[in-house]
Design a protein around this motif. Structure first.
Motif, PDB file in Angstrom:
ATOM      1  N   LYS A  24       0.810  -1.222   0.000  1.00 42.44           N
ATOM      2  CA  LYS A  24       0.000   0.000   0.000  1.00 42.44           C
ATOM      3  C   LYS A  24       0.845   1.275   0.000  1.00 42.44           C
ATOM      4  O   LYS A  24       0.546   2.217  -0.739  1.00 42.44           O
ATOM      5  N   TYR A  25       1.895   1.301   0.811  1.00 42.20           N
ATOM      6  CA  TYR A  25       2.608   2.553   1.035  1.00 42.20           C
ATOM      7  C   TYR A  25       3.953   2.654   0.326  1.00 42.20           C
ATOM      8  O   TYR A  25       4.528   3.751   0.250  1.00 42.20           O
ATOM      9  N   PHE A  26       4.451   1.520  -0.202  1.00 41.27           N
ATOM     10  CA  PHE A  26       5.766   1.562  -0.845  1.00 41.27           C
ATOM     11  C   PHE A  26       5.761   0.867  -2.204  1.00 41.27           C
ATOM     12  O   PHE A  26       6.821   0.534  -2.729  1.00 41.27           O
ATOM     13  N   ASP A  27       4.563   0.645  -2.754  1.00 41.91           N
ATOM     14  CA  ASP A  27       4.420  -0.018  -4.055  1.00 41.91           C
ATOM     15  C   ASP A  27       5.143  -1.360  -4.105  1.00 41.91           C
ATOM     16  O   ASP A  27       5.620  -1.788  -5.159  1.00 41.91           O
ATOM     17  N   GLY A  28       5.249  -2.017  -2.963  1.00 40.54           N
ATOM     18  CA  GLY A  28       5.876  -3.328  -2.914  1.00 40.54           C
ATOM     19  C   GLY A  28       7.379  -3.316  -3.135  1.00 40.54           C
ATOM     20  O   GLY A  28       7.975  -4.369  -3.385  1.00 40.54           O
ATOM     21  N   GLN A  29       8.000  -2.148  -3.013  1.00 43.13           N
ATOM     22  CA  GLN A  29       9.422  -2.030  -3.343  1.00 43.13           C
ATOM     23  C   GLN A  29      10.356  -2.183  -2.149  1.00 43.13           C
ATOM     24  O   GLN A  29      11.581  -2.158  -2.306  1.00 43.13           O
ATOM     25  N   LEU A  30       9.819  -2.332  -0.946  1.00 41.38           N
ATOM     26  CA  LEU A  30      10.680  -2.543   0.217  1.00 41.38           C
ATOM     27  C   LEU A  30      11.297  -3.935   0.181  1.00 41.38           C
ATOM     28  O   LEU A  30      10.609  -4.927  -0.107  1.00 41.38           O
ATOM     29  N   GLU A  31      12.577  -4.024   0.490  1.00 36.36           N
ATOM     30  CA  GLU A  31      13.210  -5.322   0.678  1.00 36.36           C
ATOM     31  C   GLU A  31      12.644  -5.932   1.959  1.00 36.36           C
ATOM     32  O   GLU A  31      12.613  -5.287   3.003  1.00 36.36           O
ATOM     33  N   GLU A  32      12.211  -7.164   1.876  1.00 38.02           N
ATOM     34  CA  GLU A  32      11.580  -7.774   3.052  1.00 38.02           C
ATOM     35  C   GLU A  32      12.623  -8.089   4.121  1.00 38.02           C
ATOM     36  O   GLU A  32      13.631  -8.749   3.847  1.00 38.02           O
ATOM     37  N   PRO A  33      12.412  -7.620   5.347  1.00 41.84           N
ATOM     38  CA  PRO A  33      13.355  -7.907   6.426  1.00 41.84           C
ATOM     39  C   PRO A  33      13.034  -9.241   7.098  1.00 41.84           C
ATOM     40  O   PRO A  33      12.026  -9.883   6.794  1.00 41.84           O
ATOM     41  N   ILE A  34      13.877  -9.649   8.018  1.00 39.54           N
ATOM     42  CA  ILE A  34      13.556 -10.741   8.927  1.00 39.54           C
ATOM     43  C   ILE A  34      12.820 -10.127  10.111  1.00 39.54           C
ATOM     44  O   ILE A  34      13.337  -9.235  10.782  1.00 39.54           O
ATOM     45  N   ILE A  35      11.592 -10.566  10.345  1.00 38.47           N
ATOM     46  CA  ILE A  35      10.796 -10.016  11.440  1.00 38.47           C
ATOM     47  C   ILE A  35      11.030 -10.853  12.693  1.00 38.47           C
ATOM     48  O   ILE A  35      10.912 -12.080  12.676  1.00 38.47           O
ATOM     49  N   THR A  36      11.389 -10.156  13.767  1.00 34.06           N
ATOM     50  CA  THR A  36      11.673 -10.829  15.032  1.00 34.06           C
ATOM     51  C   THR A  36      10.792 -10.268  16.133  1.00 34.06           C
ATOM     52  O   THR A  36      10.237  -9.175  16.008  1.00 34.06           O
ATOM     53  N   HIS A  83       6.240   2.588  10.989  1.00 28.79           N
ATOM     54  CA  HIS A  83       7.342   3.471  11.381  1.00 28.79           C
ATOM     55  C   HIS A  83       8.681   2.855  10.962  1.00 28.79           C
ATOM     56  O   HIS A  83       9.520   3.520  10.340  1.00 28.79           O
ATOM     57  N   GLU A  84       8.856   1.572  11.277  1.00 27.60           N
ATOM     58  CA  GLU A  84      10.113   0.914  10.941  1.00 27.60           C
ATOM     59  C   GLU A  84      10.240   0.700   9.436  1.00 27.60           C
ATOM     60  O   GLU A  84      11.349   0.739   8.889  1.00 27.60           O
ATOM     61  N   CYS A  85       9.121   0.518   8.754  1.00 30.61           N
ATOM     62  CA  CYS A  85       9.148   0.420   7.290  1.00 30.61           C
ATOM     63  C   CYS A  85       9.668   1.715   6.661  1.00 30.61           C
ATOM     64  O   CYS A  85      10.389   1.681   5.657  1.00 30.61           O
ATOM     65  N   VAL A  86       9.285   2.838   7.239  1.00 27.36           N
ATOM     66  CA  VAL A  86       9.764   4.125   6.731  1.00 27.36           C
ATOM     67  C   VAL A  86      11.281   4.200   6.851  1.00 27.36           C
ATOM     68  O   VAL A  86      11.975   4.668   5.938  1.00 27.36           O
ATOM     69  N   HIS A  87      11.826   3.726   7.982  1.00 26.89           N
ATOM     70  CA  HIS A  87      13.278   3.688   8.125  1.00 26.89           C
ATOM     71  C   HIS A  87      13.914   2.807   7.048  1.00 26.89           C
ATOM     72  O   HIS A  87      14.933   3.170   6.448  1.00 26.89           O
ATOM     73  N   LEU A  88      13.328   1.639   6.808  1.00 29.41           N
ATOM     74  CA  LEU A  88      13.857   0.750   5.782  1.00 29.41           C
ATOM     75  C   LEU A  88      13.846   1.425   4.416  1.00 29.41           C
ATOM     76  O   LEU A  88      14.810   1.335   3.648  1.00 29.41           O
ATOM     77  N   TRP A  89      12.759   2.107   4.122  1.00 28.91           N
ATOM     78  CA  TRP A  89      12.641   2.804   2.839  1.00 28.91           C
ATOM     79  C   TRP A  89      13.706   3.887   2.701  1.00 28.91           C
ATOM     80  O   TRP A  89      14.369   4.006   1.658  1.00 28.91           O
ATOM     81  N   ASN A  90      13.870   4.671   3.750  1.00 28.32           N
ATOM     82  CA  ASN A  90      14.877   5.736   3.695  1.00 28.32           C
ATOM     83  C   ASN A  90      16.279   5.158   3.522  1.00 28.32           C
ATOM     84  O   ASN A  90      17.103   5.729   2.794  1.00 28.32           O
ATOM     85  N   MET A  91      16.564   4.043   4.179  1.00 28.54           N
ATOM     86  CA  MET A  91      17.882   3.415   3.994  1.00 28.54           C
ATOM     87  C   MET A  91      18.069   2.959   2.551  1.00 28.54           C
ATOM     88  O   MET A  91      19.143   3.132   1.974  1.00 28.54           O
ATOM     89  N   GLN A  92      17.022   2.393   1.964  1.00 27.12           N
ATOM     90  CA  GLN A  92      17.105   1.973   0.567  1.00 27.12           C
ATOM     91  C   GLN A  92      17.353   3.139  -0.367  1.00 27.12           C
ATOM     92  O   GLN A  92      18.045   3.014  -1.379  1.00 27.12           O
ATOM     93  N   GLN A  93      16.803   4.304  -0.006  1.00 30.41           N
ATOM     94  CA  GLN A  93      16.930   5.491  -0.851  1.00 30.41           C
ATOM     95  C   GLN A  93      18.177   6.301  -0.528  1.00 30.41           C
ATOM     96  O   GLN A  93      18.417   7.337  -1.149  1.00 30.41           O
ATOM     97  N   GLY A  94      18.960   5.869   0.453  1.00 32.82           N
ATOM     98  CA  GLY A  94      20.158   6.606   0.829  1.00 32.82           C
ATOM     99  C   GLY A  94      19.866   7.870   1.603  1.00 32.82           C
ATOM    100  O   GLY A  94      20.669   8.813   1.596  1.00 32.82           O
TER     101      GLY A  94
END
Length: 217
Positions: A24-36, A83-94
């Motif tokens: 919904k929020y990242f067009d499916g472009q986030l790299e999937e993390p390991i969820i713990t 919230h954590e997805c936003v961090h992942l997205w920003n890391m992907q975008q530099g």
């Protein structure tokens, strides 16, 4: 959905939530993390800066949800995941969205988060980190039929703050701090059959299976 009363089922539930938010929020472009699901005494969640997990030939980030915070209202848990997805997205975008060892969230984080249906408030120590779900996010959660997680680690020393802990390759970028445990949705249940629904505002609703008015719980 079956009750989330096993860690394996809860982890799978969080993975399902991640994938829906990613779509919904990242067009499916986030790299999937390991969820713990681990104890994070000073945070609701974190992601690791480095890809601290290996899966086959791949390396992935860790997205953790605090074991002592699982039983918060589902909208707050989802807000933490987002919230954590936003961090992942920003890391992907530099994009560097934190400083001070990952504790202080800057305006780049705020802008990326608010663009994705999160309400972000400011704190002098942790910056733009305090996270709440907006009504739009609550509506999406209701549409998905997501319900509260029915398990939680009892952590008597748990004191929510705004920062994660750790060092080296596994250093969390952040902790997520909604201001209260109060939910942003209302839950209604049929007193006869137990069917339940959620709403973002006070409503008068009946169970069509039984003909009884639902009551707020």
């Amino acid at each position: 959905m079956k009750e989330t009363v096993k860690t394996s089922r809860t982890a799978g539930y969080l993975e399902k939530i991640f994938r829906s938010l990613n779509k919904k929020y990242f067009d499916g472009q986030l790299e999937e993390p390991i969820i713990t699901i681990q104890s994070t005494p000073r945070a609701y969640g974190h992601v690791t800066v480095a890809k601290s997990w290996r899966k086959g030939e791949e390396h992935r980030h860790e997205l953790n949800i605090g074991a002592g915070t699982l039983d918060r209202p589902i909208e707050n848990v989802v807000a933490t995941v987002l919230h954590e997805c936003v961090h992942l997205w920003n890391m992907q975008q530099g994009v560097q969205d934190c400083s001070r060892g990952g504790a202080y969230h800057n305006k780049k984080f705020r802008d990326a988060a608010t663009a994705r249906d999160l309400k972000i408030s400011y704190d002098a120590k942790i910056g733009w980190s305090i996270t709440e779900p907006t009504e739009a996010l609550c509506d999406f959660i209701i549409e998905q039929g997501w319900t509260d997680i029915s398990m939680n680690r009892i952590e008597w020393s748990y004191t929510p703050r705004g920062t994660g802990t750790g060092s080296g390759v596994g250093t969390p970028t952040t902790g997520t701090t909604p201001p209260t445990k109060n939910g942003h949705t209302r839950k209604y249940r049929c007193p006869c059959c137990g069917n339940s629904v959620r709403a973002t505002k006070k409503v008068h609703i009946a169970c069509l299976d039984c003909g009884f008015s639902m009551v707020q719980v």
